[in-house]
Design a protein around this motif. Structure first.
Motif, mmCIF file in Angstrom:
data_model
loop_
_atom_site.group_PDB
_atom_site.id
_atom_site.type_symbol
_atom_site.label_atom_id
_atom_site.label_comp_id
_atom_site.label_asym_id
_atom_site.label_seq_id
_atom_site.Cartn_x
_atom_site.Cartn_y
_atom_site.Cartn_z
ATOM 1 N N LYS A 130 1.086 -1.245 0.419
ATOM 2 C CA LYS A 130 0.036 -0.259 -0.207
ATOM 3 C C LYS A 130 0.995 1.490 -0.234
ATOM 4 O O LYS A 130 0.385 1.769 0.992
ATOM 5 N N ILE A 131 1.942 1.168 -1.353
ATOM 6 C CA ILE A 131 2.202 2.452 -0.715
ATOM 7 C C ILE A 131 3.441 2.804 -2.239
ATOM 8 O O ILE A 131 4.077 3.582 -3.022
ATOM 9 N N SER A 132 2.039 2.270 -3.359
ATOM 10 C CA SER A 132 2.581 2.317 -4.642
ATOM 11 C C SER A 132 2.223 4.398 -4.804
ATOM 12 O O SER A 132 2.705 4.654 -5.562
ATOM 13 N N HIS A 133 1.422 5.229 -4.218
ATOM 14 C CA HIS A 133 1.207 6.101 -4.550
ATOM 15 C C HIS A 133 2.601 7.035 -3.838
ATOM 16 O O HIS A 133 2.560 8.339 -4.327
ATOM 17 N N LEU A 134 3.692 6.403 -3.194
ATOM 18 C CA LEU A 134 4.453 7.493 -2.527
ATOM 19 C C LEU A 134 5.927 7.216 -3.318
ATOM 20 O O LEU A 134 7.054 7.894 -2.733
ATOM 21 N N GLY A 135 5.728 6.785 -4.484
ATOM 22 C CA GLY A 135 7.091 6.248 -4.974
ATOM 23 C C GLY A 135 7.893 6.980 -4.752
ATOM 24 O O GLY A 135 9.258 7.405 -5.314
ATOM 25 N N LYS A 136 7.219 8.077 -5.591
ATOM 26 C CA LYS A 136 8.486 9.236 -5.972
ATOM 27 C C LYS A 136 8.771 10.773 -4.262
ATOM 28 O O LYS A 136 9.681 10.805 -4.949
ATOM 29 N N ARG A 137 8.853 9.893 -3.812
ATOM 30 C CA ARG A 137 8.616 10.303 -2.279
ATOM 31 C C ARG A 137 10.271 9.628 -1.700
ATOM 32 O O ARG A 137 10.129 8.654 -1.972
ATOM 33 N N LYS A 138 10.913 11.503 -1.187
ATOM 34 C CA LYS A 138 12.333 10.835 -0.840
ATOM 35 C C LYS A 138 11.957 10.148 1.007
ATOM 36 O O LYS A 138 10.629 10.432 0.654
ATOM 37 N N PRO A 139 12.605 9.978 1.469
ATOM 38 C CA PRO A 139 12.897 8.703 3.145
ATOM 39 C C PRO A 139 11.852 9.654 3.431
ATOM 40 O O PRO A 139 10.961 9.825 4.402
ATOM 41 N N HIS A 140 12.511 10.689 3.843
ATOM 42 C CA HIS A 140 12.426 11.552 4.731
ATOM 43 C C HIS A 140 11.368 12.249 4.702
ATOM 44 O O HIS A 140 10.344 13.411 5.863
ATOM 45 N N LEU A 141 10.170 12.433 3.307
ATOM 46 C CA LEU A 141 9.235 12.768 3.383
ATOM 47 C C LEU A 141 8.242 11.500 3.528
ATOM 48 O O LEU A 141 6.692 11.962 3.212
ATOM 49 N N VAL A 142 8.256 10.573 4.561
ATOM 50 C CA VAL A 142 7.009 9.907 4.218
ATOM 51 C C VAL A 142 7.181 9.401 5.911
ATOM 52 O O VAL A 142 7.954 9.861 6.378
ATOM 53 N N SER A 143 6.489 8.495 5.738
ATOM 54 C CA SER A 143 5.850 8.874 7.632
ATOM 55 C C SER A 143 7.073 6.683 7.730
ATOM 56 O O SER A 143 7.596 6.890 6.994
ATOM 57 N N GLY A 144 6.716 7.194 9.119
ATOM 58 C CA GLY A 144 7.993 5.906 9.733
ATOM 59 C C GLY A 144 7.143 4.461 9.347
ATOM 60 O O GLY A 144 8.364 3.764 9.316
ATOM 61 N N GLY A 145 6.238 4.616 8.927
ATOM 62 C CA GLY A 145 5.608 3.212 8.718
ATOM 63 C C GLY A 145 5.622 2.990 7.492
ATOM 64 O O GLY A 145 5.689 1.379 6.960
ATOM 65 N N GLU A 146 5.544 4.244 6.644
ATOM 66 C CA GLU A 146 5.761 3.857 4.992
ATOM 67 C C GLU A 146 6.930 3.249 4.763
ATOM 68 O O GLU A 146 7.145 2.655 3.744
ATOM 69 N N ARG A 147 8.467 3.944 5.488
ATOM 70 C CA ARG A 147 9.460 3.759 5.016
ATOM 71 C C ARG A 147 9.660 2.082 5.782
ATOM 72 O O ARG A 147 10.569 1.405 4.330
ATOM 73 N N GLN A 148 9.292 1.884 6.785
ATOM 74 C CA GLN A 148 9.491 0.462 6.584
ATOM 75 C C GLN A 148 8.961 -0.286 6.229
ATOM 76 O O GLN A 148 9.461 -1.616 5.531
ATOM 77 N N ARG A 149 7.893 0.257 5.649
ATOM 78 C CA ARG A 149 6.846 -0.948 4.484
ATOM 79 C C ARG A 149 8.300 -0.555 2.782
ATOM 80 O O ARG A 149 7.841 -2.044 2.345
ATOM 81 N N CYS A 150 8.138 0.024 2.750
ATOM 82 C CA CYS A 150 9.106 0.355 1.718
ATOM 83 C C CYS A 150 10.697 -0.727 1.817
ATOM 84 O O CYS A 150 10.729 -1.195 0.689
ATOM 85 N N ALA A 151 11.509 -0.349 2.832
ATOM 86 C CA ALA A 151 12.179 -1.253 3.531
ATOM 87 C C ALA A 151 12.216 -3.552 3.259
ATOM 88 O O ALA A 151 12.948 -3.779 3.004
#
Lengths: 236, 217
Positions: A115-136
């Motif tokens: 559920k992070i398809s909409h965040l692909g172009k964001r840099k890690p510091h511009l998303v929440s901690g949960g979204e960062r871990q999803r990406c990780a």
């Protein structure tokens, strides 16, 4: 199947442990903070070296103190999700996930799954901690790991996000065919996620630790260990 | 005004900077992360130019680059020319003179990178050289630019080591700092003053940029 036995002298105690984890299963290592769990994971990843022992992945030797072999982390082909801050800050989320991907066309699917398809172009510091871990997690899965290591991946998140991710992981883990080794200090998380639970206290398996902690029995090894014990959020 | 000497100075500083960034970055990276026996001795050796008088460095360079030195002799048998009193000679001298100013800040910039990023890249399967290009360099770029500026400024200010190795050949080895010295010797304060004045804005602006970059990292 990954199997190992390790010994390593640490500052406050000696690590002395052996366990194995078959394909498609999740082994949860649980225990008080500072009990050697992260060191075990780092040794598995090849980032730390034990004093003696052997790590086998199926027929492949990853580490053997007798023959002196030690496969570097690059050749172990495993996924490692750290507690936080290991996404590359100069890359956006998509580039992070694609960083070492086996097949870049899978990233969209992975991002959809997490559920992070909409965040692909964001840099890690511009998303929440949960979204960062999803990406990780996507970053680790995209490499087609042979083993997935997760070291307190949700500990730095707020309670609500943590619970949400925990549930998603529980639902998804059945799809994975590799062994997952998950580290946490949270008993609830361990009981919730684990196919197998390995209580690790002061570097060794302590089968009675969960019962003692739930019953709030006093720790028999005295104050130093109690001081390192996390405050367990038993009110789940 | 002696524009030629300013041109030689800037050309020298630019070449020194480019050469030292390319050669220095991998060395700084190794010094930042690798552990090997004799590392501190190598490091101290590389930092010697900060601790030696420029004339001492210049003296040893004359020995090395001169017709009886290893470098000078092989260059001469190869091209028939000498290195001393040429632009190439002062370029080598300038590079040697500025080595610590490249290595030290770049090493610090690499060490500032979160160790876990490097470890994650290892686990993800990247070789050491790929980690250098894909993780270490992009995440220390402002520190590296700051190092480049320091090297550039330090090369602009070189004097003793250059006059030893290059003398003062107009258009070839006569840099602005030497031109100022010679102008003062001839009591030509107008030339010396104009040349000196031309340094001020360059050095000041570059320092401002370097400080800003160091703050940002």
């Amino acid at each position: 199947m990954i199997s190992l036995h390790l010994k390593k002298q640490l500052r406050y105690f000696d690590l002395d442990i052996s366990f194995s984890c078959p394909e498609g299963k999740m082994l949860v290592m649980v225990g008080p903070s500072g009990g050697g769990k992260t060191t075990i994971i780092r040794i598995l990843a090849g980032l730390d070296v034990p004093d003696e022992g052997k790590i086998m992945f199926n027929d492949e030797v990853w580490f053997d103190s007798v023959s002196g072999s030690n496969l570097p982390p690059q050749k172990r082909h495993l996924g490692y999700v750290f507690q936080e801050y290991t996404l590359f800050p100069h890359l956006n989320l998509y580039e992070n996930a694609a960083f070492a991907a086996a097949d870049k066309s899978e990233i969209d699917e992975l991002f959809g799954m997490f559920k992070i398809s909409h965040l692909g172009k964001r840099k890690p510091h511009l998303v929440s901690g949960g979204e960062r871990q999803r990406c990780a997690i996507c970053q680790a899965l995209a490499t087609h790991p042979r083993v997935l290591l997760m070291d307190e991946p949700f500990s730095a998140l707020d309670v609500v996000t943590r619970r949400e991710l925990r549930e998603e992981l529980k639902n998804l883990k059945g799809k994975f065919s590799f062994p997952i080794i998950y580290v946490t200090h949270d008993i609830n998380e361990a009981l919730f996620l684990g196919d197998e639970i390995l209580p690790v206290v002061d570097g060794t398996v302590d089968a009675g630790w969960i019962r003692r902690t739930i019953n709030r029995e006093s720790s028999h090894t005295g104050i130093p260990k109690a001081a390192r014990d996390p405050k367990l959020a038993l009110a789940y | 005004m002696d524009y030629v000497s300013i041109y030689v100075t800037l050309k020298l500083a630019l070449i020194t900077t480019v050469v030292l960034m390319i050669l220095g970055a991998p060395v700084a990276y190794i010094l930042a992360y690798a552990k090997f026996p004799g590392k501190s001795m190598i490091e101290a050796f590389l930092y010697l130019p900060t601790a030696l008088p420029p004339t001492v460095i210049g003296f040893y360079l004359i020995i090395a680059l001169g017709p009886k030195g290893i470098l000078g002799r092989s260059w001469e048998s190869f091209t028939g020319d000498t290195i001393l009193f040429t632009f190439l000679g002062i370029a080598i001298a300038s590079v040697v003179y500025s080595i610590p100013f490249a290595i030290q800040p770049m090493k610090a910039a690499f060490q500032k990178i979160d160790r876990r990023l490097i470890e994650n890249a290892c686990v993800l399967g990247l070789s050491k050289s790929k980690i250098f290009f894909r993780v270490a360099l992009p995440n220390s770029i402002s520190g590296i630019v700051a190092a480049a500026i320091l090297v550039f400024l330090h090369s602009i200010g070189a004097f003793g080591v250059l006059i030893m190795v290059g003398g003062s050949v107009p258009g070839e080895t006569k840099v602005a700092s030497i031109a100022i010295y010679e102008a003062v010797e001839m009591i030509d304060y107008r030339t010396a003053g104009l040349l000196s004045l031309s340094f001020l804005p360059i050095s000041y602006i570059f320092l401002l940029i370097a400080n800003k970059l160091n703050r940002d990292t």
